[in-house]
Write a protein that holds these residues in place. Structure first.
Motif, mmCIF file in Angstrom:
data_model
loop_
_atom_site.group_PDB
_atom_site.id
_atom_site.type_symbol
_atom_site.label_atom_id
_atom_site.label_comp_id
_atom_site.label_asym_id
_atom_site.label_seq_id
_atom_site.Cartn_x
_atom_site.Cartn_y
_atom_site.Cartn_z
ATOM 1 N N SER A 191 32.995 -8.095 -0.569
ATOM 2 C CA SER A 191 34.343 -7.855 -0.013
ATOM 3 C C SER A 191 34.360 -6.786 1.087
ATOM 4 O O SER A 191 35.168 -6.850 2.003
ATOM 5 C CB SER A 191 35.270 -7.408 -1.139
ATOM 6 O OG SER A 191 34.720 -6.253 -1.768
ATOM 7 N N THR A 192 33.459 -5.843 1.006
ATOM 8 C CA THR A 192 33.483 -4.716 1.960
ATOM 9 C C THR A 192 33.475 -5.143 3.430
ATOM 10 O O THR A 192 34.191 -4.570 4.247
ATOM 11 C CB THR A 192 32.318 -3.748 1.677
ATOM 12 O OG1 THR A 192 32.392 -3.293 0.326
ATOM 13 C CG2 THR A 192 32.325 -2.557 2.623
ATOM 14 N N PRO A 193 32.662 -6.184 3.774
ATOM 15 C CA PRO A 193 32.536 -6.480 5.215
ATOM 16 C C PRO A 193 33.757 -7.142 5.865
ATOM 17 O O PRO A 193 33.751 -7.365 7.073
ATOM 18 C CB PRO A 193 31.339 -7.427 5.283
ATOM 19 C CG PRO A 193 30.669 -7.370 3.960
ATOM 20 C CD PRO A 193 31.745 -7.013 2.966
ATOM 21 N N VAL A 246 22.987 -13.872 3.479
ATOM 22 C CA VAL A 246 21.980 -13.033 2.800
ATOM 23 C C VAL A 246 21.828 -13.496 1.363
ATOM 24 O O VAL A 246 20.734 -13.477 0.791
ATOM 25 C CB VAL A 246 22.407 -11.550 2.864
ATOM 26 C CG1 VAL A 246 21.710 -10.700 1.805
ATOM 27 C CG2 VAL A 246 22.129 -10.974 4.260
ATOM 28 N N ASP A 247 22.937 -13.896 0.788
ATOM 29 C CA ASP A 247 22.858 -14.394 -0.593
ATOM 30 C C ASP A 247 24.102 -15.215 -0.919
ATOM 31 O O ASP A 247 25.080 -15.218 -0.172
ATOM 32 C CB ASP A 247 22.687 -13.247 -1.597
ATOM 33 C CG ASP A 247 23.833 -12.256 -1.588
ATOM 34 O OD1 ASP A 247 23.902 -11.432 -2.509
ATOM 35 O OD2 ASP A 247 24.680 -12.308 -0.670
ATOM 36 N N GLU A 248 24.002 -15.941 -2.020
ATOM 37 C CA GLU A 248 25.117 -16.803 -2.412
ATOM 38 C C GLU A 248 25.164 -16.893 -3.933
ATOM 39 O O GLU A 248 24.118 -17.023 -4.591
ATOM 40 C CB GLU A 248 24.991 -18.190 -1.805
ATOM 41 C CG GLU A 248 26.136 -19.168 -2.151
ATOM 42 C CD GLU A 248 27.505 -18.706 -1.645
ATOM 43 O OE1 GLU A 248 28.103 -17.846 -2.322
ATOM 44 O OE2 GLU A 248 27.966 -19.188 -0.598
ATOM 45 N N THR A 288 21.209 -4.675 -3.727
ATOM 46 C CA THR A 288 21.605 -5.130 -2.406
ATOM 47 C C THR A 288 21.163 -6.577 -2.291
ATOM 48 O O THR A 288 20.313 -7.029 -3.067
ATOM 49 C CB THR A 288 21.005 -4.252 -1.285
ATOM 50 O OG1 THR A 288 21.609 -4.572 -0.027
ATOM 51 C CG2 THR A 288 19.496 -4.433 -1.184
ATOM 52 N N ALA A 289 21.729 -7.314 -1.360
ATOM 53 C CA ALA A 289 21.543 -8.775 -1.383
ATOM 54 C C ALA A 289 21.886 -9.202 -2.813
ATOM 55 O O ALA A 289 22.856 -8.712 -3.393
ATOM 56 C CB ALA A 289 20.132 -9.158 -0.945
ATOM 57 N N SER A 290 21.062 -10.085 -3.403
ATOM 58 C CA SER A 290 21.292 -10.361 -4.840
ATOM 59 C C SER A 290 20.121 -9.864 -5.661
ATOM 60 O O SER A 290 19.732 -10.464 -6.676
ATOM 61 C CB SER A 290 21.537 -11.862 -5.072
ATOM 62 O OG SER A 290 22.893 -12.189 -4.805
ATOM 63 N N GLU A 307 31.517 6.310 -4.906
ATOM 64 C CA GLU A 307 30.650 5.714 -5.936
ATOM 65 C C GLU A 307 29.401 5.105 -5.310
ATOM 66 O O GLU A 307 28.278 5.286 -5.790
ATOM 67 C CB GLU A 307 31.422 4.647 -6.720
ATOM 68 C CG GLU A 307 30.654 4.108 -7.932
ATOM 69 C CD GLU A 307 31.416 3.023 -8.688
ATOM 70 O OE1 GLU A 307 32.183 2.253 -8.051
ATOM 71 O OE2 GLU A 307 31.207 2.943 -9.923
ATOM 72 N N LYS A 308 29.579 4.417 -4.179
ATOM 73 C CA LYS A 308 28.420 3.792 -3.527
ATOM 74 C C LYS A 308 27.561 4.830 -2.818
ATOM 75 O O LYS A 308 26.335 4.701 -2.763
ATOM 76 C CB LYS A 308 28.885 2.698 -2.562
ATOM 77 C CG LYS A 308 29.444 1.494 -3.293
ATOM 78 C CD LYS A 308 29.737 0.356 -2.367
ATOM 79 C CE LYS A 308 30.289 -0.826 -3.149
ATOM 80 N NZ LYS A 308 30.502 -1.996 -2.271
ATOM 81 N N ARG A 309 28.205 5.863 -2.295
ATOM 82 C CA ARG A 309 27.408 6.953 -1.686
ATOM 83 C C ARG A 309 26.515 7.578 -2.751
ATOM 84 O O ARG A 309 25.319 7.783 -2.539
ATOM 85 C CB ARG A 309 28.356 8.004 -1.084
ATOM 86 C CG ARG A 309 27.620 9.218 -0.538
ATOM 87 C CD ARG A 309 28.547 10.204 0.134
ATOM 88 N NE ARG A 309 27.785 11.299 0.718
ATOM 89 C CZ ARG A 309 28.292 12.162 1.589
ATOM 90 N NH1 ARG A 309 29.550 12.053 1.973
ATOM 91 N NH2 ARG A 309 27.548 13.124 2.088
#
Ligand code: 6PG
Length: 240
Positions: A47-49, A71-73, A143-145, A204-206
């Motif tokens: 969702s971020t992008p 990148v992934d699905e 990251t990715a999946s 949280e992600k940082r």
């Protein structure tokens, strides 16, 4: 500031982040198109992008010369909840970018494992390594999946691997939601890219990135595979 294996770019607002990252992606794609007939942009879902994709879709570029690859699905068909293909097509492959060549991952195979050969053949037909890769990050350090301790993670992260994609079955968590079966680009496919950027927001992600940059098992926080690789540093764009 360069941390352990990443370059940290912090912004005062998410709008400033999106603007800077959008300019960075456009620069990378224009540089690629100045040297070659086509460029390949690999994009994460989630969702971020969303605001970044909306900005890029409204940016004039010879998009007809650009391949946009996932990148992934998650293993759901377009039209079903959670489809990254739907997310990318509805936010990025529109407006100026409507003529970009979208390359999805979801096939009619019953599982990602059965689709690996077919999708790998499609990714092998892309014109060269990725010119730009946009990654996200989960609070679990995926990251990715590349999810922690997932089935298939060793294949996905194998630095000697020859496949562009790998099948993943993640362990269920709040972050995976119901989407445990996924197809993902592999570690070699990412580190072969000319530019790798990561878009993250929030504390949280940082904190997750800073933890991943520290000591610990690679499988506990698989983004470590990138942070510990001597590739050109991962360019991280962050805002609160
Ligand atoms: C996906 C993404 C995944 C994403 C992170 C962050 O399929 O979910 O490709 O790797 O980048 O999970 O997702 P958010 O941006 O939704 O937090």
């Amino acid at each position: 500031m360069v941390g352990a294996g990443y370059a940290w770019n912090a912004f005062d607002s998410r709008d400033d982040l999106v603007s800077a990252l959008g300019q960075g992606v456009i620069r990378a794609l224009n540089a690629a198109l100045a040297e070659r007939e086509t460029a390949v942009f690999a994009v994460s879902g989630g969702s971020t992008p969303r605001p970044l994709f909306e900005l890029l879709s409204n940016t004039p570029l010879p998009w007809e010369r650009v391949h946009i690859a996932l990148v992934d699905e998650r293993w759901v068909d377009p039209g079903q909840p959670g489809s990254n293909e739907d997310f990318i097509v509805s936010t990025l492959v529109r407006n100026h970018a409507a003529n970009a060549h979208f390359v999805g991952m979801k096939t009619q195979d019953a599982s990602p494992l059965e689709a690996v050969r077919r999708v790998n053949d499609a990714y092998a037909r892309l014109p060269g390594p990725f010119d730009a890769v946009l990654l996200g990050l989960g609070a679990d350090g995926h990251t990715a999946s590349w999810f922690p301790h997932a089935q298939g993670l060793d294949v996905a992260l194998d630095p000697q691997g020859r496949s562009h994609v790998a099948a993943i079955r993640a362990h269920p968590s709040d972050i995976t939601g119901p989407h445990l079966d996924r197809l993902t680009v592999t570690f070699p496919a990412v580190v072969a890219a000319r530019t790798v950027v990561m878009m993250i927001t929030g504390d949280e992600k940082r904190a997750a990135l800073e933890a991943a940059a520290g000591p610990g098992e690679l499988a506990d926080m698989p983004v470590r595979a990138l942070l510990r690789h001597d590739m050109a540093p991962l360019d991280v764009y962050w805002a609160a």
